[in-house]
Design a protein around this motif. Structure first.
Motif, PDB file in Angstrom:
ATOM      1  N   THR A  39      16.284  28.793  35.785  1.00 17.93           N
ATOM      2  CA  THR A  39      15.617  29.388  34.620  1.00 17.93           C
ATOM      3  C   THR A  39      15.937  30.864  34.484  1.00 17.93           C
ATOM      4  N   GLU A  40      16.653  31.419  35.449  1.00 14.29           N
ATOM      5  CA  GLU A  40      17.011  32.835  35.409  1.00 14.29           C
ATOM      6  C   GLU A  40      18.517  32.985  35.543  1.00 14.29           C
ATOM      7  N   SER A  41      19.007  34.188  35.309  1.00 13.61           N
ATOM      8  CA  SER A  41      20.428  34.471  35.483  1.00 13.61           C
ATOM      9  C   SER A  41      20.776  34.449  36.970  1.00 13.61           C
ATOM     10  N   LYS A  42      22.074  34.370  37.269  1.00 12.85           N
ATOM     11  CA  LYS A  42      22.510  34.411  38.665  1.00 12.85           C
ATOM     12  C   LYS A  42      22.069  35.706  39.331  1.00 12.85           C
ATOM     13  N   GLU A  43      22.169  36.807  38.591  1.00 12.93           N
ATOM     14  CA  GLU A  43      21.785  38.106  39.145  1.00 12.93           C
ATOM     15  C   GLU A  43      20.292  38.148  39.466  1.00 12.93           C
ATOM     16  N   ALA A  44      19.470  37.598  38.590  1.00 16.17           N
ATOM     17  CA  ALA A  44      18.024  37.581  38.822  1.00 16.17           C
ATOM     18  C   ALA A  44      17.679  36.696  40.006  1.00 16.17           C
ATOM     19  N   ARG A  45      18.367  35.563  40.133  1.00 19.51           N
ATOM     20  CA  ARG A  45      18.114  34.684  41.276  1.00 19.51           C
ATOM     21  C   ARG A  45      18.515  35.355  42.581  1.00 19.51           C
ATOM     22  N   ALA A  46      19.638  36.069  42.569  1.00 17.23           N
ATOM     23  CA  ALA A  46      20.070  36.779  43.779  1.00 17.23           C
ATOM     24  C   ALA A  46      19.079  37.884  44.127  1.00 17.23           C
ATOM     25  N   SER A  47      18.620  38.593  43.136  1.00 19.63           N
ATOM     26  CA  SER A  47      17.660  39.673  43.365  1.00 19.63           C
ATOM     27  C   SER A  47      16.362  39.130  43.953  1.00 19.63           C
ATOM     28  N   SER A  48      15.956  37.949  43.515  1.00 19.83           N
ATOM     29  CA  SER A  48      14.680  37.397  43.971  1.00 19.83           C
ATOM     30  C   SER A  48      14.706  36.972  45.440  1.00 19.83           C
ATOM     31  N   GLU A  54      16.913  41.139  53.643  1.00 18.22           N
ATOM     32  CA  GLU A  54      16.453  42.433  54.148  1.00 18.22           C
ATOM     33  C   GLU A  54      15.490  42.272  55.326  1.00 18.22           C
ATOM     34  N   ALA A  55      14.686  41.231  55.317  1.00 15.79           N
ATOM     35  CA  ALA A  55      13.713  40.998  56.380  1.00 15.79           C
ATOM     36  C   ALA A  55      14.319  40.295  57.587  1.00 15.79           C
ATOM     37  N   GLY A  56      15.592  39.943  57.500  1.00 15.18           N
ATOM     38  CA  GLY A  56      16.231  39.246  58.611  1.00 15.18           C
ATOM     39  C   GLY A  56      15.864  37.781  58.704  1.00 15.18           C
ATOM     40  N   ASN A  57      15.484  37.193  57.584  1.00 20.32           N
ATOM     41  CA  ASN A  57      15.053  35.799  57.577  1.00 20.32           C
ATOM     42  C   ASN A  57      16.119  34.822  57.098  1.00 20.32           C
ATOM     43  N   VAL A  58      17.324  35.315  56.863  1.00 13.49           N
ATOM     44  CA  VAL A  58      18.435  34.435  56.516  1.00 13.49           C
ATOM     45  C   VAL A  58      19.372  34.442  57.712  1.00 13.49           C
ATOM     46  N   ARG A 115      22.000  29.406  68.422  1.00 14.92           N
ATOM     47  CA  ARG A 115      23.020  30.460  68.515  1.00 14.92           C
ATOM     48  C   ARG A 115      23.413  31.020  67.155  1.00 14.92           C
ATOM     49  N   PHE A 116      22.449  31.194  66.279  1.00 11.17           N
ATOM     50  CA  PHE A 116      22.714  31.838  65.006  1.00 11.17           C
ATOM     51  C   PHE A 116      22.271  33.280  65.094  1.00 11.17           C
ATOM     52  N   ARG A 117      22.938  34.138  64.350  1.00  7.17           N
ATOM     53  CA  ARG A 117      22.532  35.540  64.316  1.00  7.17           C
ATOM     54  C   ARG A 117      21.632  35.763  63.122  1.00  7.17           C
ATOM     55  N   PHE A 118      20.908  36.864  63.134  1.00  4.80           N
ATOM     56  CA  PHE A 118      20.050  37.220  62.006  1.00  4.80           C
ATOM     57  C   PHE A 118      20.003  38.712  61.869  1.00  4.80           C
TER      58      PHE A 118
END
Length: 118
Positions: A39-48, A54-58, A115-118
């Motif tokens: 429902t949003e642009s690619k840029e808006a989805r990336a921003s969300s 930033e929190a290290g949760n990916v 063994r994934f980094r974050f």
């Protein structure tokens, strides 16, 4: 890809343009398609989903474990000015899917054990 990774039970596919055709053509032979309607642009989805990064949760595998990582990270960092954005788009779709309470989310400890980094 479904045969290569049989444990993947959900395949998120944008339900527009070619995505609708993919779902229609393959749904009788490949299970687990989940239509996604952005429902949003690619840029808006990336921003969300930026706060997750930033929190290290990916969690991203070490490039020694996954040779695709440098290209993937480069595409993320070049967005939206880069020449490709398919991986950015699929990443934001998946993170939004998880954020909305769908799918499986592993804990930080589970990811570290894998063994994934974050």
């Amino acid at each position: 890809l479904a045969q290569k990774w049989p444990r993947v039970v959900r395949k998120l596919v944008e339900d527009k343009a070619n995505g609708s055709a993919v779902i229609s053509e393959l749904k009788s032979t490949v299970s687990g398609f989940v239509p996604i309607t952005p429902t949003e642009s690619k840029e808006a989805r990336a921003s969300s989903v930026t706060p997750y990064f930033e929190a290290g949760n990916v969690f991203i595998p070490e490039d020694t474990e996954a040779p695709w990582v440098p290209h993937y990270v480069s595409e993320l960092l070049e967005f939206p000015a880069g020449s490709h954005d398919d991986q950015v788009d699929s990443t934001t779709q998946a993170l939004n899917y998880f954020r909305n309470g769908s799918g499986v989310i592993l804990t930080r400890e589970q990811m570290q054990q894998a063994r994934f980094r974050f």
